[in-house]
Design an enzyme around this catalytic site. Structure first.
Site, PDB file in Angstrom:
ATOM      1  N   GLU A  84       4.313 -38.147  -1.572  1.00 39.92           N
ATOM      2  CA  GLU A  84       3.566 -38.752  -2.593  1.00 39.92           C
ATOM      3  C   GLU A  84       2.310 -38.385  -2.837  1.00 39.92           C
ATOM      4  O   GLU A  84       1.781 -37.884  -3.826  1.00 39.92           O
ATOM      5  CB  GLU A  84       3.678 -39.997  -2.916  1.00 39.92           C
ATOM      6  CG  GLU A  84       5.082 -40.741  -2.893  1.00 39.92           C
ATOM      7  CD  GLU A  84       6.060 -40.410  -4.437  1.00 39.92           C
ATOM      8  OE1 GLU A  84       5.234 -39.889  -5.118  1.00 39.92           O
ATOM      9  OE2 GLU A  84       7.212 -40.344  -4.357  1.00 39.92           O
ATOM     10  N   SER A 125      50.307 -37.147  -3.051  1.00 45.61           N
ATOM     11  CA  SER A 125      51.205 -36.600  -4.026  1.00 45.61           C
ATOM     12  C   SER A 125      50.539 -37.355  -5.366  1.00 45.61           C
ATOM     13  O   SER A 125      51.327 -37.164  -6.356  1.00 45.61           O
ATOM     14  CB  SER A 125      52.605 -37.309  -3.535  1.00 45.61           C
ATOM     15  OG  SER A 125      53.089 -36.413  -2.444  1.00 45.61           O
TER      16      SER A 125
END
Length: 831
Positions: free
Chosen positions: A89, A373
């Site tokens: 920062e 499936s």
């Protein structure tokens, strides 16, 4: 020339006007500046209440016993977290006077070039005064005045407070997402521990959150969070806080996300709501202490039922099996959605949010896993599109026998059914209902991977990426899918063919009852022909179609109209069950967050019971409701084996639904009535005595089905013709090798004798041919005069080519297509 000498009045004006202008500018900027001495008094925890759809509380941000905001002394905050924050920062924090002049200059240049105030340049001190001293209106404004006032306040704060005090203020009040203000709340939220216990890896992840908390939330976006963590570690190396070796070690450290200790119902769902709020509102607008209420789509009663059912099923699965350890299933997830509105009614993200040992805080509804499936209905639906040249129908026939498909990489792909059995010719209804693998791959081969994936994406599944990365295994779950997306995709089947966007927030109101946000009215997007959606639902709700694989009374049978599909991945890594009624779609996943395999558990036995009992519980007392049938469908009688119109010879028939214009127009060709000589078992001839003739049904099947039919001891017309030296009028002899598979690689081994290492070779013929000869590398292997045309070839190292030849009814030599394969030498192992 007389020199001009300004008068005293002129000098006064030239001096006073700029001075007055400067004083006025300073007054304009500094008027009503907050008192920086009150900085410590400004930290106030926000107030947000999240409720279910009926107003019952799910989560309160501030608790009377412990809030989400705990202030720590700087010496209690790990040095690594302090350094990570500074590197990310404000790298000159301990040197600058509260403002970064270079950063401000750089921002001003960028802003001027952009034509507006578009770039920041804020230091840690500026962010602190902005969040704690400025009003909501001022800190959200984008103006030069605000930036100047912010800089002055930062300079004043630097004179009033030490750098350590400022850093402590920043770390105790900055927003880290997930409604966590301050590093201790963030540490509790994401890692279930105090900030005092954070490691370097954990500190780097948390330090990267403030710039975009919603984008880097590790519980919802773990990949983005890890990428951001890597950026922070690199910045720490660049600033000399850690070595590259320490950064690499931290990047490899496995992160164990955990729950926070604050009371919360439906915690995974609440985290999703928090993230959604971060996207919808600036944090200041929500968390300014005004008493915001967020009403969600969740039904808390349903949620509690779902959590109890999930816990009971996982406990049952892990009971010892015959003295063994159980099924090794530790995690599960459930999602319930209204298919018409997209409202998420229930979401169980995991078995136990607070179970750190099994990563319970991970929301498995949002983690992409192999669906098995569960994608088959989408594949078949793509093929049933009536706009296709030859669309599938529920009576389309597929050959459920061993089939070799060649991938786009020219490799052989041979799918097998989960049961390892084959069923010969099956209609699409049974192939889908019983979840047969070979027909599904055959369907995808016809439809195309790209087209099937396009439909999946249109239905709401967006995690699979480039179609070129996939092959025919996509039909069996070869692409990663999130349970949340898959459940929403099935909503298109339930509602008649429209995609709906899942919604988790109904509205947001303030303390005065004013609506700050209301969910927009759903705008369904049609992705399927409504007749296709109905046919898929009709097939998936057909208990008779499931009997082949699941039996008549499986857990998938609800006792009411409900469509359902299961999925199981290889080695039992994932279990799925997704099913729906016209007004509710529910998806369930069972597995392990670390992707460890379970033990002998399928979608029907693992996820199926959760789906079954949840559906029965929440729908108890509700009348059965069939899927509304759209216009444009026609009920037609078909022959049960071929799906074509029944002839007099067809003994088994059924009624089937068709989209108008797709129904069959030709009669069945599989069943043939023949006259047999009872004595010889061959076709009767003109000299066979009448009392010696019996009428029988023979099957006239395609050659690829002959091996399967013979294994079932079925009466084949081709075998009768061969035995009677018959010929097929108008047919051409066609030979085909069905074993070995083309482009396959085999390897010799020293583990078994060389003479035992042999390869089965088998051919089929469309019509009768005289003796068939199998050739390998130009040398005859075997000559066979009747089916099955099968022989064994001893494996020999090298590249090989194989084909078969025969003589047709006209005396012409016919030859199959040649196939190539390779045999590799045994592996050698060095000492």
């Amino acid at each position: 020339m007389k020199r001009f000498k300004p008068s005293k009045q002129t000098i006064f004006v030239l001096t006073a006007v700029p001075l007055i202008a400067v004083i006025a500018l300073l007054w304009w900027i500094t008027a009503d500046l907050p008192d920086v001495s009150t900085l410590n008094e400004q930290i106030k925890p926000p107030s947000v209440r999240i409720t279910d759809r009926y107003g019952r509380p799910l989560y309160d941000l501030i608790d009377k016993d412990f809030g989400r905001h705990t202030v720590l002394n700087l010496e209690d905050i790990p040095l690594a977290l302090q350094q990570a924050t500074i590197a990310t920062e404000d790298k000159t924090f301990y040197q600058n006077p509260g403002i970064d002049l270079r950063g401000i200059l750089r921002a001003l240049i960028t802003n001027i070039r952009g034509g507006e105030i578009v770039s920041g340049g804020s230091t840690i001190t500026q962010q602190t005064v902005r969040n704690l001293l400025m009003s909501y209106e001022e800190r959200t404004s984008v103006s030069v005045k605000r930036k100047l006032r912010e800089a002055i306040l930062a300079w004043q704060v630097t004179r009033e407070f030490s750098k350590d005090e400022i850093l402590a203020l920043y770390l105790n009040q900055i927003y880290y997402g997930g409604m966590a203000y301050g590093v201790d709340a963030a540490a509790q939220t994401y890692f279930g521990k105090s900030a005092t216990e954070l490691t370097l890896a954990e500190s780097a992840l948390i330090a990267g959150l403030p710039q975009a908390p919603a984008l880097y939330n590790p519980l919802l976006e773990p990949e983005a969070a890890l990428a951001r963590q890597g950026d922070v570690l690199n910045l720490m190396v660049r600033q000399g806080f850690i070595t590259q070796a320490e950064a690499d070690l931290a990047a490899r450290e496995p992160l164990r996300y955990a729950a926070n200790p604050y009371p919360v119902a439906a915690p995974h769902f609440v985290m999703m709501v928090q993230s959604e709020l971060d996207h919808l509102f600036p944090q200041e607008e929500l968390y300014n202490g005004s008493g915001i209420t967020v009403r969600t789509t969740l039904d808390l009663n349903w949620q509690e039922h779902a959590e109890a059912i999930v816990q009971q099923q996982i406990a049952r699965l892990n009971r010892p099996l015959d003295g063994g350890p159980g099924h090794f299933a530790n995690n599960a997830s459930l999602v319930a959605i209204d298919p018409h509105t997209g409202e998420v009614l229930t979401l169980v993200g995991n078995l136990d949010f607070f179970d750190e040992a099994h990563d319970g805080a991970i929301n498995m509804a949002l983690v992409a896993r192999q669906p098995g499936s569960a994608l088959k209905p989408i594949v078949y639906a793509a093929g049933m599109d009536p706009e296709r040249p030859r669309p599938f129908t529920p009576a389309s026939v597929f050959f459920d026998v061993r089939t070799v498909f060649i991938t786009h990489e020219n490799d052989p792909y041979v799918p097998v059914n989960f049961s390892r059995t084959e069923h010969g010719p099956v209609l699409l209804r049974q192939a889908l209902g019983s979840s047969l693998n070979i027909p599904a791959v055959s369907a995808l081969h016809t439809v195309g991977v790209s087209e099937a994936m396009t439909l999946a994406t249109e239905m709401g599944i967006g995690t699979m990426g480039d179609p070129d990365e996939y092959d025919l295994s996509f039909a069996l779950g070869g692409g990663p899918v999130r349970l949340f997306d898959l459940t929403a995709a099935y909503a298109a089947f339930a509602n008649g063919g429209s995609r709906v966007k899942p919604t988790i927030i109904l509205d947001v109101t303030d303390a005065d009852g004013s609506v700050l946000f209301a969910a927009p009215k759903p705008e369904p997007v049609r992705v399927l022909d409504e007749r296709v959606a109905w046919l898929v639902s009709d097939m998936l709700s057909d208990n008779q179609a499931r009997i082949m694989s699941f039996g008549e009374n499986s857990i998938l049978k609800l006792g009411r109209t409900a469509a359902v599909k299961t999925g199981t991945t290889n080695d039992f890594h994932d279990n799925w069950t997704v099913g729906y009624t016209p007004d509710l779609v529910v998806g369930v996943w069972v597995g392990n967050t670390d992707n460890k395999p379970m033990q002998a558990i399928t979608g029907v036995s693992g996820a199926g019971p959760i789906w079954h009992y949840f559906m029965r519980t929440v729908l108890a007392g509700e009348p059965d409701k069939p899927f509304p049938q759209p216009a444009g469908l026609e009920l037609v009688e078909v022959c049960d084996l071929s799906g074509l119109l029944p002839t007099e010879a067809c003994p088994f028939r059924r009624l089937e639904w068709f989209i108008q214009g797709t129904q069959p127009t030709k009669g069945d060709t599989y069943y043939r009535q023949v006259e047999l000589d009872k004595v010889s078992g061959t076709l009767a001839s003109e000299i066979t005595p009448l009392e010696q003739i019996s009428k029988e049904l023979a099957l006239d099947l395609p050659p690829v089905l002959h091996p399967w039919a013979r294994e079932q001891n079925m009466l084949l017309l081709d075998d009768l013709l061969l035995a009677s030296a018959g010929r097929r009028d108008g047919s051409e002899a066609t030979l085909r090798l069905i074993s070995p598979d083309p482009n396959t690689t085999y390897r010799l081994t020293r583990a078994i004798p060389a003479e035992a290492q042999q390869l089965p070779v088998e051919a089929v013929s469309l019509a009768h041919v005289d003796t068939i000869t199998i050739w390998v590398d130009g040398e005859p292997l075997a000559a066979l005069d009747r089916p099955p045309y099968k022989a064994w070839w001893p494996l020999v190292e090298g590249q090989h080519t194989m084909w078969v030849e025969g003589v047709d009814k006209n005396g012409m030599i016919v030859q199959s297509e040649a196939i190539s394969f390779e045999v590799l030498p045994p592996l050698t192992f060095s000492d």
